[in-house]
Enzyme design. Structure first.
Site, PDB file in Angstrom:
ATOM      1  N   ARG A   1       0.863  -1.194   0.000  1.00 27.48           N
ATOM      2  CA  ARG A   1       0.000   0.000   0.000  1.00 27.48           C
ATOM      3  C   ARG A   1       0.891   1.232   0.000  1.00 27.48           C
ATOM      4  O   ARG A   1       1.637   1.463   0.960  1.00 27.48           O
ATOM      5  CB  ARG A   1      -0.919   0.000   1.234  1.00 27.48           C
ATOM      6  CG  ARG A   1      -1.698   1.293   1.388  1.00 27.48           C
ATOM      7  CD  ARG A   1      -2.776   1.241   2.445  1.00 27.48           C
ATOM      8  NE  ARG A   1      -3.929   0.481   1.990  1.00 27.48           N
ATOM      9  CZ  ARG A   1      -5.153   0.546   2.525  1.00 27.48           C
ATOM     10  NH1 ARG A   1      -5.384   1.370   3.556  1.00 27.48           N
ATOM     11  NH2 ARG A   1      -6.140  -0.182   2.054  1.00 27.48           N
TER      12      ARG A   1
ATOM     13  N   HIS B   1      -7.448   0.606  -6.289  1.00 31.10           N
ATOM     14  CA  HIS B   1      -7.628  -0.268  -5.119  1.00 31.10           C
ATOM     15  C   HIS B   1      -8.252  -1.576  -5.641  1.00 31.10           C
ATOM     16  O   HIS B   1      -9.425  -1.861  -5.393  1.00 31.10           O
ATOM     17  CB  HIS B   1      -8.536   0.422  -4.105  1.00 31.10           C
ATOM     18  CG  HIS B   1      -8.509  -0.172  -2.725  1.00 31.10           C
ATOM     19  ND1 HIS B   1      -7.732  -1.277  -2.398  1.00 31.10           N
ATOM     20  CD2 HIS B   1      -9.168   0.165  -1.584  1.00 31.10           C
ATOM     21  CE1 HIS B   1      -7.916  -1.568  -1.118  1.00 31.10           C
ATOM     22  NE2 HIS B   1      -8.781  -0.714  -0.603  1.00 31.10           N
TER      23      HIS B   1
ATOM     24  N   GLN C   1     -10.130  -4.136  -3.363  1.00 26.83           N
ATOM     25  CA  GLN C   1     -11.454  -3.661  -2.961  1.00 26.83           C
ATOM     26  C   GLN C   1     -12.479  -4.027  -4.037  1.00 26.83           C
ATOM     27  O   GLN C   1     -13.572  -4.517  -3.749  1.00 26.83           O
ATOM     28  CB  GLN C   1     -11.411  -2.131  -2.776  1.00 26.83           C
ATOM     29  CG  GLN C   1     -12.715  -1.526  -2.327  1.00 26.83           C
ATOM     30  CD  GLN C   1     -13.034  -1.850  -0.880  1.00 26.83           C
ATOM     31  OE1 GLN C   1     -12.181  -1.707  -0.003  1.00 26.83           O
ATOM     32  NE2 GLN C   1     -14.250  -2.293  -0.598  1.00 26.83           N
TER      33      GLN C   1
ATOM     34  N   ASP D   1     -17.585   6.892  -1.457  1.00 25.80           N
ATOM     35  CA  ASP D   1     -16.324   6.803  -0.712  1.00 25.80           C
ATOM     36  C   ASP D   1     -16.067   8.192  -0.134  1.00 25.80           C
ATOM     37  O   ASP D   1     -16.736   9.172  -0.506  1.00 25.80           O
ATOM     38  CB  ASP D   1     -15.202   6.364  -1.683  1.00 25.80           C
ATOM     39  CG  ASP D   1     -13.851   6.150  -0.990  1.00 25.80           C
ATOM     40  OD1 ASP D   1     -13.817   6.067   0.259  1.00 25.80           O
ATOM     41  OD2 ASP D   1     -12.830   6.060  -1.714  1.00 25.80           O
TER      42      ASP D   1
ATOM     43  N   CYS E   1     -16.625   1.471   0.552  1.00 23.25           N
ATOM     44  CA  CYS E   1     -15.431   0.654   0.843  1.00 23.25           C
ATOM     45  C   CYS E   1     -15.037   0.742   2.313  1.00 23.25           C
ATOM     46  O   CYS E   1     -14.376  -0.155   2.820  1.00 23.25           O
ATOM     47  CB  CYS E   1     -14.275   1.104  -0.045  1.00 23.25           C
ATOM     48  SG  CYS E   1     -13.896   2.857   0.106  1.00 23.25           S
TER      49      CYS E   1
ATOM     50  N   ARG F   1     -13.702  -8.954   1.720  1.00 30.76           N
ATOM     51  CA  ARG F   1     -12.285  -8.656   1.494  1.00 30.76           C
ATOM     52  C   ARG F   1     -11.441  -9.865   1.894  1.00 30.76           C
ATOM     53  O   ARG F   1     -10.473 -10.215   1.220  1.00 30.76           O
ATOM     54  CB  ARG F   1     -11.859  -7.424   2.314  1.00 30.76           C
ATOM     55  CG  ARG F   1     -12.557  -6.115   1.960  1.00 30.76           C
ATOM     56  CD  ARG F   1     -12.148  -5.593   0.601  1.00 30.76           C
ATOM     57  NE  ARG F   1     -10.708  -5.453   0.504  1.00 30.76           N
ATOM     58  CZ  ARG F   1     -10.001  -4.427   1.004  1.00 30.76           C
ATOM     59  NH1 ARG F   1     -10.614  -3.417   1.591  1.00 30.76           N
ATOM     60  NH2 ARG F   1      -8.672  -4.366   0.879  1.00 30.76           N
TER      61      ARG F   1
HETATM   62  N1   CP Z   1     -11.477  -0.306   2.483  1.00 28.63           N
HETATM   63  C1   CP Z   1     -10.215  -0.358   2.918  1.00 28.63           C
HETATM   64  O1   CP Z   1      -9.261  -0.649   2.165  1.00 28.63           O
HETATM   65  O2   CP Z   1     -10.066  -0.074   4.242  1.00 28.63           O
HETATM   66  P1   CP Z   1      -8.681   0.179   4.997  1.00 28.63           P
HETATM   67  O3   CP Z   1      -8.110   1.474   4.458  1.00 28.63           O
HETATM   68  O4   CP Z   1      -9.046   0.276   6.457  1.00 28.63           O
HETATM   69  O5   CP Z   1      -7.769  -0.968   4.711  1.00 28.63           O
HETATM   70  N1  NVA Z   2     -10.230   6.576  -1.344  1.00 25.13           N
HETATM   71  C1  NVA Z   2      -9.857   6.171   0.001  1.00 25.13           C
HETATM   72  C2  NVA Z   2     -10.058   4.710   0.171  1.00 25.13           C
HETATM   73  C3  NVA Z   2      -9.708   4.148   1.517  1.00 25.13           C
HETATM   74  C4  NVA Z   2      -9.909   2.669   1.597  1.00 25.13           C
HETATM   75  C5  NVA Z   2      -8.397   6.560   0.242  1.00 25.13           C
HETATM   76  O1  NVA Z   2      -7.567   6.342  -0.659  1.00 25.13           O
HETATM   77  O2  NVA Z   2      -8.103   7.071   1.310  1.00 25.13           O
END
Ligand code: CP
Ligand code: NVA
Length: 308
Positions: A103, A130, A133, A225, A265, A293
């Protein structure tokens, strides 16, 4: 020689590949005991530049349930790209572990790590996409709607990383998809074009609209989101103003089809992009998404690592 495969973008995977991951996901979910030794004795590095609840816990628990071992590395541990080069980090890790779940802020960092290593890399969220997701969410959609064909997902709000992966996934699997955003916050045009290209093959319709009430009119799924993603905190005030009319509330949901499910998400900022009334409604499937997930990430790892 076996060539490794990465899971960095939905764009890199065909509709058939994605359907296969979803098939494995259903088997993993229904018969978890059949997979307890699937990755026996393997190790997976989890490199996280950003915070996480769902992705951290589901990968960690999922890796354990497959008989493998996870090593979680934050910026506090390794200072990716600062303490040593991204490439050197990768060149070390590939000597010890069998896969990496990554990440990062810049998507390019994830791509660079994958290029440096001979082991599979899974994108666990970047500023661009993502994909994990999207796979979990399309399992959830299938469970609630029964199919994708002729169904419409409307993504309300920011044309962000989550929107990008969902749009590509919908296009590959033949589900209609609308991104409804304020002007200036549309999805990335290169992702839109890739989605439109895939949609030509699958027969899906992919659109960008700007009027929330009109956009949700035939929606089977209304998805939203956060308005401010991780890394955009300095823009929070401007975004709050720009997105005000794009809140998913009871009134907006009343314009969608009566069976329409609400998806997010998570994490959700209740009172901003979504109201409590919608989050906690009978049509909200946000915690099913969170559960899925786990199953889908196990399936992704099994797909990438089995057959080595
Ligand atoms: N939806 C998601 O990826 O959540 P986190 O950022 O908590 O991993
Ligand atoms: N769009 C959000 C998603 C978090 C799971 C971010 O990138 O922070």
């Amino acid at each position: 020689m076996h060539t490794k495969r990465d899971f960095l973008s939905i764009a890199d995977w065909s509709g058939d590949d994605l359907r296969q991951i979803l098939d494995i996901s259903r088997r993993v979910k229904e018969y978890p005991a059949n997979f307890v030794q699937a990755l026996q004795g393997r190790s997976v590095a989890m490199i996280f530049e950003k915070q996480s609840l769902r992705t951290h816990v589901t990968f960690d628990v999922g890796i354990h349930q497959l008989g493998a071992h996870a090593v979680y590395l934050t910026q506090g541990d390794i200072s990716l790209g600062k303490r040593e080069s991204v490439r050197d980090t990768g060149k070390n890790l590939e000597r010890w572990v069998d896969a990496a779940v990554v990440r990062t802020y810049a998507h390019q960092t994830c791509v660079e790590l994958a290029a440096a290593m001979s082991i599979p890399v899974v994108n666990a969220l970047t500023d661009l996409e993502h994909p994990c997701q999207a796979v979990g969410d399309f399992l959830t959609v299938r469970e609630h709607l029964g199919s994708y064909d002729g169904k419409l997902m409307v993504f309300m709000g920011d044309g962000n990383n989550v929107c990008h992966s969902l749009m590509l996934m919908a296009a590959k699997l033949g589900m209609n998809f609308t991104a409804c955003t304020p002007r200036g916050y549309e999805p990335d045009m290169s992702v839109f074009k890739a989605s439109a290209g895939a949609a030509e093959e699958s027969g899906a319709r992919i659109e960008i609209l700007h009027n929330p009430k009109e956009a949700v009119r035939h929606a089977d799924i209304v998805y939203t989101d956060v308005w401010t993603s991780m890394g955009q905190e300095a823009e929070q005030e401007a975004r709050h103003d720009a997105f005000r009319e794009f809140q998913v509330n009871e009134k907006l949901m009343s314009h969608a089809r009566s069976h329409a499910r609400f998806m997010h998400c998570l994490p959700a900022h209740r009172g901003e992009e979504v109201t409590d009334g919608v989050m906690d409604s009978a049509n909200s499937v946000v915690f099913d998404q969170a559960e899925n997930r786990l199953h889908t990430e196990k399936a992704i790892l099994v797909s990438l690592l089995q057959g080595d």
